[in-house]
Design a protein around this motif. Structure first.
Motif, short mmCIF file in Angstrom:
data_model
loop_
_atom_site.label_atom_id
_atom_site.label_comp_id
_atom_site.label_asym_id
_atom_site.label_seq_id
_atom_site.Cartn_x
_atom_site.Cartn_y
_atom_site.Cartn_z
N VAL A 293 0.50 -1.02 0.33
CA VAL A 293 -0.12 -0.34 -0.16
C VAL A 293 1.09 1.63 0.01
CG1 VAL A 293 -1.67 1.30 1.57
CG2 VAL A 293 -1.89 -1.22 1.08
N LEU A 294 0.38 2.19 -1.14
CA LEU A 294 1.17 3.23 -0.61
C LEU A 294 -0.02 4.38 -0.61
CD1 LEU A 294 3.21 5.42 -1.21
CD2 LEU A 294 3.68 5.02 -4.01
N LEU A 295 -0.07 5.75 0.49
CA LEU A 295 -0.63 6.68 -0.09
C LEU A 295 -0.27 7.79 0.45
CD1 LEU A 295 -3.60 5.28 2.34
CD2 LEU A 295 -2.90 4.97 0.18
N ARG A 296 -0.46 9.24 -0.51
CA ARG A 296 0.54 10.26 -0.78
C ARG A 296 -0.22 10.94 -0.60
NH1 ARG A 296 1.70 10.59 -7.14
NH2 ARG A 296 -0.32 9.64 -7.42
N CYS A 297 1.31 11.40 0.58
CA CYS A 297 1.25 12.82 0.78
C CYS A 297 1.58 14.07 0.59
CB CYS A 297 1.07 12.83 1.97
SG CYS A 297 0.33 14.33 3.40
N ASN A 298 1.63 15.21 0.50
CA ASN A 298 2.53 16.35 0.01
C ASN A 298 2.05 17.66 1.35
OD1 ASN A 298 2.58 15.17 -3.02
ND2 ASN A 298 4.72 16.70 -2.00
N TYR A 299 2.41 17.53 1.78
CA TYR A 299 2.57 19.18 3.18
C TYR A 299 2.93 20.77 2.69
CZ TYR A 299 7.05 19.03 4.82
OH TYR A 299 8.75 18.78 5.03
N SER A 300 2.56 21.74 3.26
CA SER A 300 2.88 23.12 2.66
C SER A 300 3.02 23.76 4.57
CB SER A 300 2.79 24.16 2.35
OG SER A 300 3.29 25.41 2.21
N SER A 301 3.98 23.89 5.01
CA SER A 301 3.92 24.78 6.22
C SER A 301 5.28 26.08 6.97
CB SER A 301 3.99 23.44 7.49
OG SER A 301 4.31 24.49 9.02
N SER A 302 5.11 26.64 7.17
CA SER A 302 5.60 27.77 7.48
C SER A 302 6.71 27.74 8.11
CB SER A 302 5.34 29.37 7.76
OG SER A 302 4.24 29.85 7.02
N TYR A 303 6.31 26.76 8.89
CA TYR A 303 7.46 25.55 10.23
C TYR A 303 7.31 25.10 10.63
CZ TYR A 303 4.25 30.01 12.30
OH TYR A 303 3.70 31.35 12.21
N SER A 304 8.52 24.47 10.85
CA SER A 304 9.15 23.37 11.05
C SER A 304 7.73 22.39 12.00
CB SER A 304 9.72 22.59 12.22
OG SER A 304 10.92 23.20 12.42
N PRO A 305 7.28 21.34 10.96
CA PRO A 305 5.95 20.70 10.67
C PRO A 305 5.98 19.85 11.74
CG PRO A 305 6.62 19.70 8.67
CD PRO A 305 7.34 21.15 9.59
#
Lengths: 117, 116
Positions: free
Chosen positions: A19-31
């Motif tokens: 199983v592979l579920l993909r996620c990308n994030y954007s954050s101004s801080y260390s998330p």
């Protein structure tokens, strides 16, 4: 500001396959990053979390995820799918206040995981 | 440990009415967050309460308000209900600042609100 993009709204795999579920994030801080699972008519359950320790995070039920800062990704994997893994999966980003505690969570739209027998 | 509990489980209201939802946090937790989950969507953060004050708020109108009691339980109030307020409302509890580097949020089962 922070946001999460789950790249697939539905993923279908056969039982016993990876199983592979993909996620990308954007954050101004260390998330801080998480994966939650939601089974039908059940509450949200935390699968695993990344909070600036080891980049490869192991969770419950054989799931793991790798934090890749250069790619701003946090993909969820499992070597062998089981029928009981069928559910909705959410990638989540947050950040911590300097004194501890946590922000409100920002959820992705979810990936529906289907397991074929 | 009963975990996070919410009441009621289901609720039906009509447009323009007001509603109050309740949440009891997990034992030992002092911070409560509320989320709205529309059908087929991920939960959206409404607000967070700590020490009986609103600590952080998401992008929701003032029709959404809350309260935290001295025993850490919390209420979510929604005034002038709209059809678009129909959703699953989730409560999550956690430890507040100073009690750990990261404080996991534990979710309740939710209250399903239907606005007709």
């Amino acid at each position: 500001a922070q946001s999460v993009t789950q790249l697939d709204s539905h993923v279908s795999v056969s039982e016993g396959t990876p199983v592979l579920l993909r996620c990308n994030y954007s954050s101004s801080y260390s998330p801080s990053l998480f994966w939650y699972v939601q089974h039908p008519n059940k509450g949200l359950q935390l699968l695993l979390k990344y909070t600036s320790a080891a980049t490869l995070v192991k969770g419950i039920n054989g799931f793991e995820a790798e934090f890749k800062k250069s790619e701003t990704s946090f993909h969820l994997t499992k070597p062998s799918a089981h029928m009981s893994d069928a559910a909705e999966y959410f990638c989540v980003v947050s950040h911590m206040y300097s004194g501890g505690g946590a922000d409100g969570l920002t959820f992705g739209k979810g990936t529906h995981l289907i397991i074929q027998p | 440990d009963a975990g996070v509990t919410q009441s009621p489980t289901h609720l039906i209201k009509t447009r323009g009415q007001q509603v109050t939802l309740r949440c009891s946090p997990k034992s030992g937790h002092d911070t409560v967050s509320w989320y709205q989950q529309a059908l087929g969507q991920g939960p959206q953060f409404i607000f967070q309460y700590y020490e009986e004050e609103e600590r952080q708020r998401g992008n929701f109108p003032d029709r959404f308000s809350g309260h935290q009691f001295p025993n850490y339980s919390s209420e979510l109030n929604v005034n002038a209900l709209l059809l678009g307020d129909s959703a699953l409302y989730l409560c999550a509890s956690s430890l507040g600042p100073g009690q750990g580097a990261y404080n996991e949020q534990f979710f309740g089962p939710g209250t399903r609100l239907t606005v007709l």
